[in-house]
Every structure is written in structure tokens, then in C-alpha cells.
Design an enzyme around this catalytic site. Structure first.
Site, mmCIF file in Angstrom:
data_model
loop_
_atom_site.group_PDB
_atom_site.id
_atom_site.type_symbol
_atom_site.label_atom_id
_atom_site.label_comp_id
_atom_site.label_asym_id
_atom_site.label_seq_id
_atom_site.Cartn_x
_atom_site.Cartn_y
_atom_site.Cartn_z
ATOM 1 N N SER A 50 -2.755 39.714 -40.654
ATOM 2 C CA SER A 50 -2.576 39.102 -41.983
ATOM 3 C C SER A 50 -1.381 39.733 -42.686
ATOM 4 C CB SER A 50 -3.836 39.315 -42.827
ATOM 5 O OG SER A 50 -3.959 40.697 -43.157
ATOM 6 N N ASP A 82 -2.188 35.393 -39.509
ATOM 7 C CA ASP A 82 -3.354 34.861 -40.227
ATOM 8 C C ASP A 82 -2.962 34.600 -41.689
ATOM 9 O OD1 ASP A 82 -6.055 34.208 -40.574
ATOM 10 O OD2 ASP A 82 -6.635 36.260 -41.076
ATOM 11 N N ASP A 104 -0.671 28.662 -44.538
ATOM 12 C CA ASP A 104 -1.811 28.286 -45.381
ATOM 13 C C ASP A 104 -1.303 27.784 -46.724
ATOM 14 O OD1 ASP A 104 -4.019 28.010 -46.895
ATOM 15 O OD2 ASP A 104 -4.823 30.020 -46.561
ATOM 16 N N HIS A 184 -14.525 33.273 -46.693
ATOM 17 C CA HIS A 184 -14.309 34.638 -46.198
ATOM 18 C C HIS A 184 -15.305 35.622 -46.796
ATOM 19 C CE1 HIS A 184 -10.069 32.989 -45.647
ATOM 20 N NE2 HIS A 184 -10.515 33.241 -44.443
ATOM 21 N N GLY A 185 -15.421 36.780 -46.170
ATOM 22 C CA GLY A 185 -16.147 37.891 -46.771
ATOM 23 C C GLY A 185 -17.620 37.953 -46.405
ATOM 24 N N HIS A 220 -12.447 29.298 -39.832
ATOM 25 C CA HIS A 220 -12.252 30.566 -40.569
ATOM 26 C C HIS A 220 -13.597 31.011 -41.120
ATOM 27 C CE1 HIS A 220 -7.776 31.039 -41.122
ATOM 28 N NE2 HIS A 220 -7.877 29.912 -40.432
ATOM 29 N N GLY A 221 -13.623 32.250 -41.585
ATOM 30 C CA GLY A 221 -14.833 32.737 -42.254
ATOM 31 C C GLY A 221 -16.046 32.712 -41.349
ATOM 32 N N ASP A 266 -13.312 38.741 -39.067
ATOM 33 C CA ASP A 266 -12.763 39.973 -39.620
ATOM 34 C C ASP A 266 -13.867 40.794 -40.302
ATOM 35 O OD1 ASP A 266 -11.226 41.977 -40.651
ATOM 36 O OD2 ASP A 266 -10.037 40.749 -41.992
HETATM 37 P P1 13P Z 1 -14.594 36.469 -42.153
HETATM 38 O O1 13P Z 1 -14.351 37.035 -43.517
HETATM 39 O O2 13P Z 1 -15.815 35.615 -42.126
HETATM 40 O O3 13P Z 1 -14.583 37.488 -41.084
HETATM 41 O O4 13P Z 1 -13.351 35.474 -41.840
HETATM 42 C C1 13P Z 1 -12.140 35.981 -41.351
HETATM 43 C C2 13P Z 1 -11.068 34.956 -41.384
HETATM 44 O O5 13P Z 1 -11.272 33.779 -41.562
HETATM 45 C C3 13P Z 1 -9.696 35.434 -41.153
HETATM 46 O O6 13P Z 1 -8.765 34.409 -41.298
HETATM 47 O O1 G3H Z 2 -8.892 35.794 -44.181
HETATM 48 C C1 G3H Z 2 -8.709 36.937 -44.492
HETATM 49 C C2 G3H Z 2 -8.784 37.986 -43.474
HETATM 50 O O2 G3H Z 2 -10.070 38.558 -43.456
HETATM 51 C C3 G3H Z 2 -7.697 38.995 -43.683
HETATM 52 O O3 G3H Z 2 -7.972 39.736 -44.819
HETATM 53 O O4 G3H Z 2 -5.884 39.629 -46.158
HETATM 54 O O5 G3H Z 2 -7.569 41.472 -46.473
HETATM 55 O O6 G3H Z 2 -6.127 41.390 -44.422
HETATM 56 P P1 G3H Z 2 -6.815 40.609 -45.520
HETATM 57 ZN ZN ZN Z 3 -9.281 33.003 -42.802
#
Ligand code: 13P
Ligand code: G3H
Ligand code: ZN
Length: 321
Positions: A50, A82, A104, A184-185, A220-221, A266
Site C-alpha cells: 500500500s 494496493d 482506486d 476494511h478492518g 477486498h476486506g 491484511d
Molecule cells: P482486510 O482489512 O479485511 O484485511 O482487507 C484488506 C484489503 O482489502 C487490502 O486492500
Molecule cells: O486496504 C487497506 C490495507 O489494509 C492497507 O492498509 O493503508 O494501512 O497500509 P494501510
Molecule cells: Zn482493500
């Protein structure tokens, strides 16, 4: 062994009906854990970087770490940007040799999103790189503006099936990240909410009807936010809320069967690493050698990745297809 092209990994994943794990890399221990797990499981892998990872670790360090990973392993490895947020960032990564980038622009209006994707695609394709675009907003199930969990509201946050076809055609992106209630998260859903898999089915059908049978979709996510990791973090001094929630492994399995050839993870890596570090320091409060808590952290991330590639993504054993 050099990097393997994202395009080649997608083609094989779609043919073999498995998904690639796209795991985020921020430091050496995470990278080692991912690579060792995939090497042992004979799984192809996508490493994703990222903008935040680049500013945390420095792009040169990340590039050299990945070069090291490629030279000590035999599995196919692709490198992906990413959530690229500008043409310039995508260009930098393309110039550095990434095999794919994500632009994105999902927060932009439809036409502006297409325009920015188009610009990245034109540059990327001239430089042997492929592009992921995103349509819809990754805001989670509770925020959809349509009927809860399902309306095809063109104005809502979810990806609209007909718009997806138009978007793919006009932007030229090689893969599409969908918004189907994913976010995410570690706090993805409230109560018993799930991904809108019916919508994913409709997106897949719309693409097939448009002649895009083998088009790679991206989820994603996709972290599952395992309860045991959250409990371990809290047991050893953490303060994660009681309302953590992730995507069920069954939903990911269905998404994989519906053409999600790339599954982004992630948060689960972060949870595993944090749980192990907290435990090691809690149990050994006098310890101050980072290797003593980073080694168990790396081991815990490795176990998690092994589980994902073997039991959830089903890409284990496909490295040498
Ligand atoms: P998570 O937060 O669910 O791991 O998703 C990661 C992601 O989509 C990175 O692009
Ligand atoms: O989608 C987000 C990923 O989890 C990357 O997170 O931007 O904190 O590195 P970050
Ligand atoms: Zn993502």
C-alpha cells in the site's frame, strides 16, 4: 526465479477455480511469514504494497526484501500496488516493476473513475503491467443506501451489475474490485450481516452475458477477524471492542466460486502478529530482545497464512500447475 506476472496467476486461478491470496506486506517478518507459508503449501501468492507500506518501510527496502523473497523461494510471486490513489503513484510502481497496480478512484463519480482508470491502463499496458479498478464503495454492509443488504440501487455504495460491465469495457481495467458489503478492518458488520453474495452472482452473470466469462473479480476486506485472535489480544492487555466482526470463511468460499480470483487479507495478519507480540511480552515482561517477540509473531502469521491458502482460498498445491 523472477516475479510471475499477475496476468498469468489470474489465468491459472480462474482455470483451477481457486483464489489467490493477496497479502499486505509492511516489513520483513510479515513477508517471511507469507512466503514460508506459501512455499510449504506450494501456493502461488500476490504480495501487495500500500501507499502506507511504502512510506513506512521505504519503497527501496520493500523492493529489496521482495527480491530476497523471490530468490530464496520457488513459488510464483506477483507484486501488486494496493489502493493506488493517483496516476503518479501507479506510474512509480509500474516503473519499479510491479506486475499489477490498483487505481482506486472509487470515491470519484462514475465517469471520472473511468477516466483515471483509462489513463493508468494506457500507461500500464505499454509497460507489461495489469490494472485493478474499483466500482462502488467499500463501506460495509450497514451503510448501503439500498434495501438492506441487497437492493440494486445505482446510487448506493454497492457495485451495480450493469454498471460493472460498462465500467470494465470503458475503463479497460483487467480486474474489478467489487463492493458487496465488504469493508476494511476489524469491525465489518453489525449483528448477523453478511456479504451480498446474490449481488456478486448478478455481477458475475452480467459479465458472462457480456462475453467476459473469465474476468477476474477482486474481494477486498476479506479478513475473517478470528475471535480467538481478538480474545488473545485482549487477554494480554489489548482493548479491542466486543463488536469485532469479519467475513465468514463460508462467504469467501462462495465468492471464490463466483469468480473472486484475488482475495485481499491484511487485518488478519495484523491481528495474528499483535496477538503473538502481546502474549510474548506479557509472559516475559523483562524481555527486550525484539527477536524474542518477533519470532513467535512471524510463526503465528505463518500459521494463519497456511490456513488461508489451504482451507479458504484453496490455492495450496497449485504453485506448479
Ligand atoms: P482486510 O482489512 O479485511 O484485511 O482487507 C484488506 C484489503 O482489502 C487490502 O486492500
Ligand atoms: O486496504 C487497506 C490495507 O489494509 C492497507 O492498509 O493503508 O494501512 O497500509 P494501510
Ligand atoms: Zn482493500
Amino acid at each position: 526465479m523472477p516475479l510471475t506476472h499477475t496476468k498469468e496467476l489470474f489465468a491459472k486461478a480462474l482455470r483451477g477455480r481457486y483464489a489467490l491470496g493477496a497479502f499486505n506486506v509492511n516489513n520483513m517478518e510479515l513477508l517471511q511469514a507469507i512466503i514460508e507459508a506459501c512455499e510449504e503449501e506450494k501456493a502461488p501468492v500476490m504480495l501487495q504494497i500500500s501507499k502506507g507500506a511504502r512510506s513506512y518501510a521505504n519503497p527501496v527496502y520493500l523492493r529489496k526484501l521482495i527480491e530476497a523473497a523471490v530468490s530464496v523461494s520457488n513459488i510464483p510471486i506477483a507484486v501488486h500496488l494496493d489502493h493506488g490513489d493517483s496516476f503518479e503513484l501507479c506510474k512509480d510502481c509500474i516503473d519499479e516493476g510491479f506486475t499489477s497496480v490498483m487505481i482506486d478512484a472509487s470515491h470519484e463519480p462514475f465517469d471520472k473513475n473511468i477516466e483515471l482508470c483509462r489513463r493508468v491502463v494506457e500507461y500500464a499496458h505499454k509497460h507489461n503491467c495489469v490494472v485493478e479498478g474499483e466500482l462502488g464503495h467499500l463501506v460495509g454492509a450497514q451503510f448501503d443506501e439500498g434495501d438492506e443488504g441487497g437492493s440494486y440501487s445505482a446510487e448506493g455504495h454497492y457495485t451495480h451489475p450493469a454498471q460493472a460491465v460498462d465500467f470494465v469495457r470503458r475503463s479497460g481495467v483487467d480486474s474489478l474490485a467489487v463492493a458487496i458489503g465488504n469493508s476494511h478492518g476489524a469491525y465489518k458488520f453489525k449483528g448477523e450481516q453478511h456479504l451480498d453474495l446474490e449481488r456478486l452472482k448478478s455481477i458475475k452473470s452480467a459479465l458472462m452475458e457480456a462475453g467476459l466469462e473469465d474476468y477476474p473479480l477482486v474481494l477486498h476486506g476479506a479478513s475473517s477477524v478470528p475471535k480467538e485472535l481478538v480474545e488473545e489480544i485482549n487477554k494480554f492487555g489489548g482493548k479491542m471492542g466486543a463488536d469485532t466482526a469479519g467475513v465468514s470463511e463460508v462467504d469467501i468460499e462462495v465468492a471464490r466460486r463466483l469468480g473472486c480470483a484475488k482475495v485481499n487479507i491484511d487485518t488478519d495478519l495484523r491481528l495474528a502478529m499483535t496477538a503473538a507480540i502481546r502474549k510474548a511480552l506479557w509472559e516475559n515482561p523483562k524481555e527486550f530482545d525484539p527477536r524474542k517477540y518477533l519470532a513467535p509473531a512471524r510463526e503465528k502469521v505463518k500459521d494463519l497464512v497456511r490456513h488461508k491458502v489451504r482451507n479458504v482460498l484453496c490455492c495450496a498445491g497449485h504453485a506448479f500447475d
